[in-house]
Design a protein around this motif. Structure first.
Motif, PDB file in Angstrom:
ATOM      1  N   GLY A 217       0.782  -1.230   0.000  1.00 54.81           N
ATOM      2  CA  GLY A 217       0.000   0.000   0.000  1.00 54.81           C
ATOM      3  C   GLY A 217       0.810   1.275   0.000  1.00 54.81           C
ATOM      4  N   LEU A 218       2.151   1.190  -0.004  1.00 58.05           N
ATOM      5  CA  LEU A 218       2.970   2.402  -0.074  1.00 58.05           C
ATOM      6  C   LEU A 218       2.941   2.958  -1.493  1.00 58.05           C
ATOM      7  CD1 LEU A 218       4.211   0.633   2.367  1.00 58.05           C
ATOM      8  CD2 LEU A 218       6.202   2.107   2.107  1.00 58.05           C
ATOM      9  N   HIS A 219       2.995   4.265  -1.611  1.00 59.42           N
ATOM     10  CA  HIS A 219       3.069   4.897  -2.932  1.00 59.42           C
ATOM     11  C   HIS A 219       4.477   4.690  -3.488  1.00 59.42           C
ATOM     12  CE1 HIS A 219      -0.718   7.224  -2.427  1.00 59.42           C
ATOM     13  NE2 HIS A 219      -0.396   7.118  -1.141  1.00 59.42           N
ATOM     14  N   VAL A 220       4.579   4.218  -4.712  1.00 60.41           N
ATOM     15  CA  VAL A 220       5.867   3.923  -5.325  1.00 60.41           C
ATOM     16  C   VAL A 220       6.098   4.861  -6.509  1.00 60.41           C
ATOM     17  CG1 VAL A 220       7.262   2.196  -6.512  1.00 60.41           C
ATOM     18  CG2 VAL A 220       5.789   1.511  -4.598  1.00 60.41           C
ATOM     19  N   LEU A 221       7.143   5.670  -6.430  1.00 55.92           N
ATOM     20  CA  LEU A 221       7.606   6.503  -7.534  1.00 55.92           C
ATOM     21  C   LEU A 221       8.908   5.872  -8.011  1.00 55.92           C
ATOM     22  CD1 LEU A 221       6.991  10.012  -5.899  1.00 55.92           C
ATOM     23  CD2 LEU A 221       5.461   8.737  -7.421  1.00 55.92           C
ATOM     24  N   ASP A 222       8.778   4.917  -8.924  1.00 57.81           N
ATOM     25  CA  ASP A 222       9.954   4.131  -9.302  1.00 57.81           C
ATOM     26  C   ASP A 222      10.923   4.960 -10.139  1.00 57.81           C
ATOM     27  OD1 ASP A 222       8.984   4.075 -11.971  1.00 57.81           O
ATOM     28  OD2 ASP A 222       7.905   2.209 -11.599  1.00 57.81           O
ATOM     29  N   ALA A 223      12.121   4.426 -10.336  1.00 57.29           N
ATOM     30  CA  ALA A 223      13.169   5.178 -11.023  1.00 57.29           C
ATOM     31  C   ALA A 223      12.771   5.589 -12.438  1.00 57.29           C
ATOM     32  CB  ALA A 223      14.469   4.380 -11.023  1.00 57.29           C
ATOM     33  N   PRO A 224      12.170   4.700 -13.262  1.00 58.71           N
ATOM     34  CA  PRO A 224      11.771   5.154 -14.591  1.00 58.71           C
ATOM     35  C   PRO A 224      10.778   6.321 -14.549  1.00 58.71           C
ATOM     36  CG  PRO A 224      11.796   2.761 -14.518  1.00 58.71           C
ATOM     37  CD  PRO A 224      11.995   3.226 -13.113  1.00 58.71           C
TER      38      PRO A 224
END
Length: 330
Positions: A217-224
């Motif tokens: 449930g954590l917001h993920v702002l991935d590298a791409p």
């Protein structure tokens, strides 16, 4: 016979050199030879007397929880050594000395007994509890990323509520682990969510580039995404997600691409640049930062100290964020 002329003995400059052990107070900076002297973080006073301190820097030299390459136990010493040049001038781009505003001390390293691994989590928790009981905030150097788990336990206990997590990393560290005694640097935030230490709805992971079937449930702002949308867009997302919640910043140096941080235990290609990461960190001024750590610096894999230097910059900017907040309040 005429008396021989003698010169008075040379006197040492009263406010120069070895500030880590000679500074009479907790504020301010004074001249140092960059390449010499006692190596505290940014030449701050070495002390376990925490009265009056706003921020306590300390190290947790642990790497027995690693899943690949060890070496992060040497991270705290390397970050301190790399910080000497940052203590020489006013930090860029801030243009002020954060130590005129903040009383920052270096309390040395948490004592651990690696021969009795079951004692390690409690030792880190107790170390954090003692510091937090003084009223100061913590800036902690790892060590592998497992150290954030007992640090979060102590912070959530002190605050009496879950924290928002601002997590810079290549790895989500939410892989399942239901063993209460496991030391694993890839499962801390699975446990932290399950135990209510962090609030997933107000937590964000930045720079992720490994897969997990359940990100808890954590917001993920991935590298791409960061590369495609930019550091400023990423910062705005972080500010919106965290809002006014007390936040804990954990910066795993492998958030950076191996070109910018080769000295880490689990490097992953395609990561953030130093410039991207520092832009985001410097933009955290609107947030309530309750605690901070910088982890996973493993000097044996980086002969040129590139990684430790990046970590020292991140740590310095985190202190400048706190100083900027206080300066804004007047």
């Amino acid at each position: 016979m005429a008396a021989m002329e003698t010169s008075p003995p040379p006197t040492e400059a009263p406010l120069a050199g070895d500030g880590a052990i000679r500074r009479p107070g907790l504020h301010g900076s004074w001249p140092e030879m960059t390449y010499a002297g006692v190596l505290s973080f940014m030449r701050r006073t070495y002390t376990r007397e925490l009265a009056g301190a706003d921020v306590v820097v300390s190290g947790v030299p642990l790497d027995i929880a690693t899943t690949y390459r060890p070496g992060a136990r040497l991270g705290p010493a390397a970050i301190r050594a790399a910080s000497v040049q940052l203590a020489e001038l006013k930090p860029f781009p801030w243009g002020f000395d954060p130590f005129e505003t903040l009383a920052v001390v270096d309390a040395g390293d948490c004592w651990l007994d690696p021969h009795h691994p079951h004692t390690v989590p409690g030792a880190i928790r107790d170390h954090a509890r003692r510091i937090l009981a003084s009223g100061a905030r913590m800036l902690t150097f790892g060590g592998d990323h497992f150290i954030t788990y007992p640090l979060l336990q102590a912070h959530a206990e002190r605050l009496g509520q879950p924290l928002a997590l601002i997590h810079f990393d290549a790895h989500c560290d939410t892989w399942p682990d239901d063993s209460p005694d496991a030391l694993n640097h890839g499962t801390m935030f699975y446990k932290a969510v399950r135990e209510g230490l962090i609030d997933p709805a107000h937590s964000v992971q930045i720079g992720i580039r490994t897969w997990n079937d359940d990100f808890m449930g954590l917001h993920v702002l991935d590298a791409p995404t960061v590369h495609a949308r930019g550091a400023d867009w990423t910062l705005q997302q972080v500010l919106a997600i965290v809002g006014d919640r007390p936040a804990y910043v954990t910066f795993d140096i492998d958030c950076l691409d191996p070109a910018h941080a080769p000295g880490t235990g689990t490097p992953v290609a395609g990561g953030l640049s130093s410039a991207q990461a520092l832009h985001i960190v410097r933009g955290l001024v609107p947030l309530h930062l309750a605690g901070m750590d910088v982890v996973e610096v493993a000097p044996p894999y980086d002969h040129a100290d590139i990684t430790a230097l990046a970590a020292a910059h991140v740590a310095c900017d985190l202190l400048c964020v706190l100083a900027a907040q206080r300066r804004a309040r007047g």
